[in-house]
Design an enzyme around this catalytic site. Structure first.
Site, PDB file in Angstrom:
ATOM      1  N   HIS A   1      14.038 -23.105   4.131  1.00 20.25           N
ATOM      2  CA  HIS A   1      14.244 -22.229   2.985  1.00 20.25           C
ATOM      3  C   HIS A   1      15.346 -21.222   3.288  1.00 20.25           C
ATOM      4  O   HIS A   1      15.406 -20.672   4.393  1.00 20.25           O
ATOM      5  CB  HIS A   1      12.957 -21.474   2.643  1.00 20.25           C
TER       6      HIS A   1
ATOM      7  N   ARG B   1      11.584 -32.509   3.295  1.00 18.84           N
ATOM      8  CA  ARG B   1      11.887 -33.030   1.969  1.00 18.84           C
ATOM      9  C   ARG B   1      12.137 -34.525   2.108  1.00 18.84           C
ATOM     10  O   ARG B   1      12.567 -35.010   3.159  1.00 18.84           O
ATOM     11  CB  ARG B   1      13.121 -32.346   1.382  1.00 18.84           C
TER      12      ARG B   1
ATOM     13  N   ARG C   1       4.826 -32.062   1.104  1.00 19.00           N
ATOM     14  CA  ARG C   1       5.481 -30.888   1.700  1.00 19.00           C
ATOM     15  C   ARG C   1       4.710 -29.624   1.335  1.00 19.00           C
ATOM     16  O   ARG C   1       4.477 -28.757   2.188  1.00 19.00           O
ATOM     17  CB  ARG C   1       6.923 -30.820   1.208  1.00 19.00           C
TER      18      ARG C   1
ATOM     19  N   TYR D   1       4.178 -20.007  -2.159  1.00 19.59           N
ATOM     20  CA  TYR D   1       2.963 -20.789  -1.961  1.00 19.59           C
ATOM     21  C   TYR D   1       1.712 -19.926  -2.084  1.00 19.59           C
ATOM     22  O   TYR D   1       0.677 -20.385  -2.567  1.00 19.59           O
ATOM     23  CB  TYR D   1       2.995 -21.483  -0.589  1.00 19.59           C
TER      24      TYR D   1
ATOM     25  N   LYS E   1      18.837 -29.510   1.870  1.00 22.38           N
ATOM     26  CA  LYS E   1      19.130 -29.233   0.460  1.00 22.38           C
ATOM     27  C   LYS E   1      20.127 -28.092   0.314  1.00 22.38           C
ATOM     28  O   LYS E   1      20.959 -28.087  -0.597  1.00 22.38           O
ATOM     29  CB  LYS E   1      17.814 -28.897  -0.252  1.00 22.38           C
TER      30      LYS E   1
ATOM     31  N   HIS F   1       6.714 -34.842  -3.024  1.00 21.59           N
ATOM     32  CA  HIS F   1       7.025 -33.460  -2.650  1.00 21.59           C
ATOM     33  C   HIS F   1       5.762 -32.638  -2.442  1.00 21.59           C
ATOM     34  O   HIS F   1       5.786 -31.637  -1.717  1.00 21.59           O
ATOM     35  CB  HIS F   1       7.902 -32.817  -3.722  1.00 21.59           C
TER      36      HIS F   1
END
Length: 315
Positions: A282, A145, A251, A291, A170, A248
């Site tokens: 994650h 990120r 990524r 995805y 995050k 982003h």
């Protein structure tokens, strides 16, 4: 009486003490409280938010929903200290339901063009170009990120063994990121330019020419500029960023190309996805499975594999 800007100082200090990265929310909330202070408003109300929205400028419902969530969090905290503050209703913005935008998957040529354009950014000593070509290239090859990349300290970069340490992501967790030899070479080259210009420094790995850390705002401004150079965004007036593929999405591109490679190699996708989920930081693997659903090519590959398995079971 305490102004809303002063209240915001207290709110941000409290949340940062818990480890939250608030660089972007602070910019939005500062504009909101400055607007309120100019009007003489000392309390957050629905009317104040809607008046600010009308005066702030046009944007999509998704953007305003995001701004609402930031101001709403502030109002929820402030209501505990001020009986006249309204906790803004979540349904204040029509169509507020969150939907993730479809990722833009860059071609290798586009990524190469972006990095080359970043390398050509003008600056007095050349550090601006060195910073941003390295940051954007690093995100493209690691899936970091943007704030994870910018928050890396020098002590978290092990160029001898080829590791980066993300101390706080995050989700508040850390992880180690192995990097390819070519990436360590690029980071070493950048570090040599940085140290030649600024001398030995401690703290953040990515620094601007004035010696301060490279930040999120500068990242988005410079990315918008090079995106226009390579034709991914149109020209804009008044230094606006415009719309188009985002940082982003680098990524997203990393994740999608990794999964595509696994499909083509015939790997066991469910097993590999846990590895990718940990690598990307994650909290839950289903965030990584998104995805597959978001990219038509991956969805078709998954469907084809499922059909082959079904035929094998049925025969």
């Amino acid at each position: 009486m305490i102004s809303l800007s002063q209240r915001l100082d207290q709110y941000l200090a409290l949340r940062r003490s818990f480890g939250f990265d608030l660089a972007f929310p602070e910019r939005v909330l500062r504009k909101f409280t400055a607007f309120a202070d100019d009007r003489g408003d000392r309390h957050i109300t629905t009317d104040l938010f809607l008046t600010w929205k009308a005066a702030y400028g046009s944007a999509s419902n998704a953007t305003w929903a995001n701004r609402l969530s930031m101001v709403r969090g502030f109002s929820r905290w402030l209501a505990e200290h001020d009986a006249l503050t309204h906790v803004l209703p979540a349904e204040l913005i029509p169509g507020r339901k969150h939907t993730r935008p479809a990722p833009y998957i860059y071609t290798r040529e586009e990524i190469g063009s972006l990095v080359a354009a970043a390398a050509a950014l003008p600056s007095v000593y050349g550090l601006r170009s060195a910073v941003w070509q390295t940051v954007f290239g690093l995100i493209a090859v690691t899936g970091l990120r943007i704030n994870e990349a910018l928050n890396i300290d020098r002590k978290h970069v092990d160029l001898d063994r080829g590791f980066l340490q993300v101390e706080k992501s995050k989700n508040g967790t850390g992880r180690l990121i192995p990097i390819h030899e070519s990436t360590t070479e690029r980071l070493t080259s950048y570090a040599a330019v940085r140290d030649r210009i600024l001398g030995p420094t401690d703290g953040r790995f990515f620094l601007k020419e004035n010696g301060t850390p490279a930040g999120d705002c500068g990242a988005r401004y410079n990315f918008a500029e090079i995106s226009r150079v390579v034709g991914l965004r149109g020209p804009q007036l008044y230094q606006r960023h415009g719309t188009g593929p985002r940082i982003h999405d680098l990524r997203h591109t990393f994740a999608v190309r990794t999964i595509l490679g696994w499909f083509r190699e015939g790997r066991e996708i469910d097993r590999e996805m846990y590895k990718l989920s940990a690598y990307l930081g994650h909290v839950q693997p289903e965030y990584t499975y998104w995805y597959i659903e978001a990219v038509p090519e991956l969805m078709q590959l998954a469907a084809d594999r499922a059909e082959r398995r079904y035929r094998g079971y049925a025969s």
